[in-house]
Design an enzyme around this catalytic site. Structure first.
Site, mmCIF file in Angstrom:
data_model
loop_
_atom_site.group_PDB
_atom_site.id
_atom_site.type_symbol
_atom_site.label_atom_id
_atom_site.label_comp_id
_atom_site.label_asym_id
_atom_site.label_seq_id
_atom_site.Cartn_x
_atom_site.Cartn_y
_atom_site.Cartn_z
ATOM 1 N N PHE A 126 0.701 -1.353 0.045
ATOM 2 C CA PHE A 126 0.091 0.193 -0.050
ATOM 3 C C PHE A 126 1.096 1.218 -0.116
ATOM 4 O O PHE A 126 1.995 1.334 0.727
ATOM 5 C CB PHE A 126 -0.943 -0.190 1.309
ATOM 6 C CG PHE A 126 -1.919 0.995 1.353
ATOM 7 C CD1 PHE A 126 -3.232 0.885 0.275
ATOM 8 C CD2 PHE A 126 -1.822 2.449 1.808
ATOM 9 C CE1 PHE A 126 -4.010 1.837 0.301
ATOM 10 C CE2 PHE A 126 -2.642 3.131 1.983
ATOM 11 C CZ PHE A 126 -3.910 3.152 1.002
ATOM 12 N N ASP A 197 1.812 -3.548 9.301
ATOM 13 C CA ASP A 197 0.709 -2.881 9.302
ATOM 14 C C ASP A 197 -0.505 -3.829 9.054
ATOM 15 O O ASP A 197 -0.751 -4.855 8.246
ATOM 16 C CB ASP A 197 0.738 -2.249 7.957
ATOM 17 C CG ASP A 197 -0.222 -1.100 7.767
ATOM 18 O OD1 ASP A 197 -1.341 -1.304 7.915
ATOM 19 O OD2 ASP A 197 -0.132 -0.149 6.814
HETATM 20 C C1 LIG Z 1 -5.890 1.595 4.278
HETATM 21 C C2 LIG Z 1 -4.449 1.498 4.685
HETATM 22 C C3 LIG Z 1 -3.889 2.338 5.136
HETATM 23 C C4 LIG Z 1 -4.421 3.856 5.422
HETATM 24 O O1 LIG Z 1 -3.749 4.876 6.030
HETATM 25 P P1 LIG Z 1 -4.249 6.454 6.190
HETATM 26 O O2 LIG Z 1 -3.406 6.898 6.823
HETATM 27 O O3 LIG Z 1 -5.612 5.935 7.026
HETATM 28 O O4 LIG Z 1 -4.966 6.891 4.966
HETATM 29 C C5 LIG Z 1 -2.373 2.289 5.397
HETATM 30 N N1 LIG Z 1 -1.931 0.984 5.118
HETATM 31 C C6 LIG Z 1 -2.370 -0.052 4.695
HETATM 32 C C7 LIG Z 1 -1.710 -1.238 4.242
HETATM 33 C C8 LIG Z 1 -4.020 0.197 4.125
HETATM 34 O O5 LIG Z 1 -4.525 -0.734 3.649
#
Ligand SMILES: *Cc1c(COP(=O)(O)O)cnc(C)c1O
Length: 412
Positions: A126, A197
């Site tokens: 991501f 994460d």
């Molecule tokens: C959805 C997601 C995020 C989201 O980050 P935000 O700071 O809430 O926009 C981060 N890392 C992963 C792997 C995600 O799937």
């Protein structure tokens, strides 16, 4: 549309989680397969937000920081999330966004492993995870750099220069799951830390941070945790690291005694030091209420149903939509997959737009992935059957070829 066949109806009848669906406010006539991106609205969250706004804010005013223990909310919400991810109650707080929490923990890890210059990350992860490593590297004035690796090469790239490995346990696009315990073990053998994460894991998989000897983790509040759009995120710091770990965003809420109003920063006790500024109480209250719904059931049952929903979806798509160019883009083995299924198609965007128009909501991830999430608390086997029947209809009729469906919108 036809009724689902008896074998599908039987799966719903024997589903131990079937009663959970009534705890959500879902629009009629919609099959919602995007709870991995924005979780549905729990009725309890709606009621809680109304009460917080009207009574706690409107009537209690500033007294509510004490009277309703707003000040303790990040810790209380964190302790609830800890129960879902195999962490101790003092190892998690709810705060900020996932991106901001990534920055805080990447910087903390750099300082915990002085003399090491590399942060290993997965190419294709991501984007914000890679971007925040880049940002933290820039901030370290060149002392650190991102070492981006393809998944297949990643573990072998961990060496004595690695300070930290940053990985999403479940890949947002392919749903592929990393083995948390074995990667953590390999990183520790090289003297490195790992930051997991859990954005697509928390509330969907039976994560066990402590059993995996995990160091650090972050995750999202608005996906499977159903905290609402832009809900606070969370972060985890293993208790063994808490004494040494420092946050680069040393705001007053993480101070040992914020209401002493002293001139210099002194890190607070434990994971609380990773708080920064005043928490958004309305959003955090919604997440708090949403977590109670999830904690009322067993996370193992959630994981089990998520896998079964995904398996049924794959089997039905392959049976009923064969010959239309869809190609499975996630692991077939449910134990290696998050609670989501992806298919590749050269016209994936248009097909998804047509599906959404027909009441089946999934999403599209560039360049060619149709992504379907299965939130086990409110998705029925019947919904899976309906989604595939609608997909088949769109492919057979070619309804996706309507020119409007090719117009790209800001959020896909
Ligand atoms: C959805 C997601 C995020 C989201 O980050 P935000 O700071 O809430 O926009 C981060 N890392 C992963 C792997 C995600 O799937």
């Amino acid at each position: 549309m036809d009724q689902p066949p008896p074998d599908v109806a039987a799966l719903d009848e024997s589903d131990p989680l079937a009663a959970q669906r009534a705890k959500f406010s879902l629009p009629d006539g919609i099959v919602y397969l995007d709870g991995n991106s924005l979780g549905a609205l729990p009725v309890a969250a709606m009621e809680r937000v109304a009460r917080v706004v009207r009574r706690e804010w409107g009537e209690g005013l500033i007294r509510s920081w004490n009277a309703h223990d707003w000040i303790g909310l990040p810790g209380r919400v964190g302790a609830k999330i800890a129960g879902l991810i195999g962490a101790g109650p003092g190892e998690v707080v709810a705060a900020d966004s996932t991106s901001v929490n990534l920055f805080k923990l990447i910087a903390a890890a750099m300082a915990l492993r002085p003399g090491r210059s590399e942060i290993v990350g997965e190419l294709g992860n991501f984007p914000t995870d890679l971007y925040m490593i880049e940002g933290a590297s820039w901030f370290s004035a060149g002392r650190h750099r991102l070492r981006g690796c393809a998944a297949a090469d990643l573990v072998a790239a961990i060496d004595d220069q690695t300070a930290l490995v940053v990985l999403s346990q479940v890949h947002y696009k392919t749903g592929a799951v990393w083995d948390m315990a074995s990667v953590t073990l390999a990183a520790h053998a090289a003297g490195a830390l790992v930051l997991w994460d859990l954005s697509h894991s928390a509330g969907a998989l039976a994560v066990d941070l402590n059993a995996s000897d995990a160091d650090l983790a972050v995750g999202c509040g608005y996906k499977f945790l159903n905290g609402g759009p832009g809900a606070p995120a969370f972060l985890y710091v293993a208790s063994r690291h808490q004494e040494q770990a420092r946050t680069p965003l040393s705001g007053w809420m993480g101070h040992a005694r914020p209401f002493d109003f002293t001139d210099s920063y002194e890190a607070g006790e434990g994971v609380r030091r990773f708080l920064c500024g005043t928490p958004g109480i309305i959003g955090m209250s919604a997440l708090d209420a949403a977590l109670d719904v999830m904690l009322a059931v067993d996370i193992a049952a959630i994981q089990h149903k998520g896998r079964a929903l995904g398996d049924l979806f794959i089997a039905l798509v392959e049976q009923r939509c064969a010959g239309f160019g869809l190609e499975l883009a996630c692991p077939r083995d449910a134990s290696r997959r998050g609670s989501q299924v992806s298919f590749r198609h050269p016209h994936g965007y248009e097909i998804m737009q047509a599906l959404v128009d027909a009441g089946v909501i999934g999403d599209f991830r560039a360049p060619d992935i149709l992504r379907f999430g299965f939130a086990p608390l409110y998705i029925r086997y019947e919904d899976v059957w309906r989604a595939v029947a609608t997909l088949r209809d769109i492919l057979v009729t070619g309804a996706w070829r309507a020119p409007d469906y090719a117009v790209r919108r800001a959020v896909t």
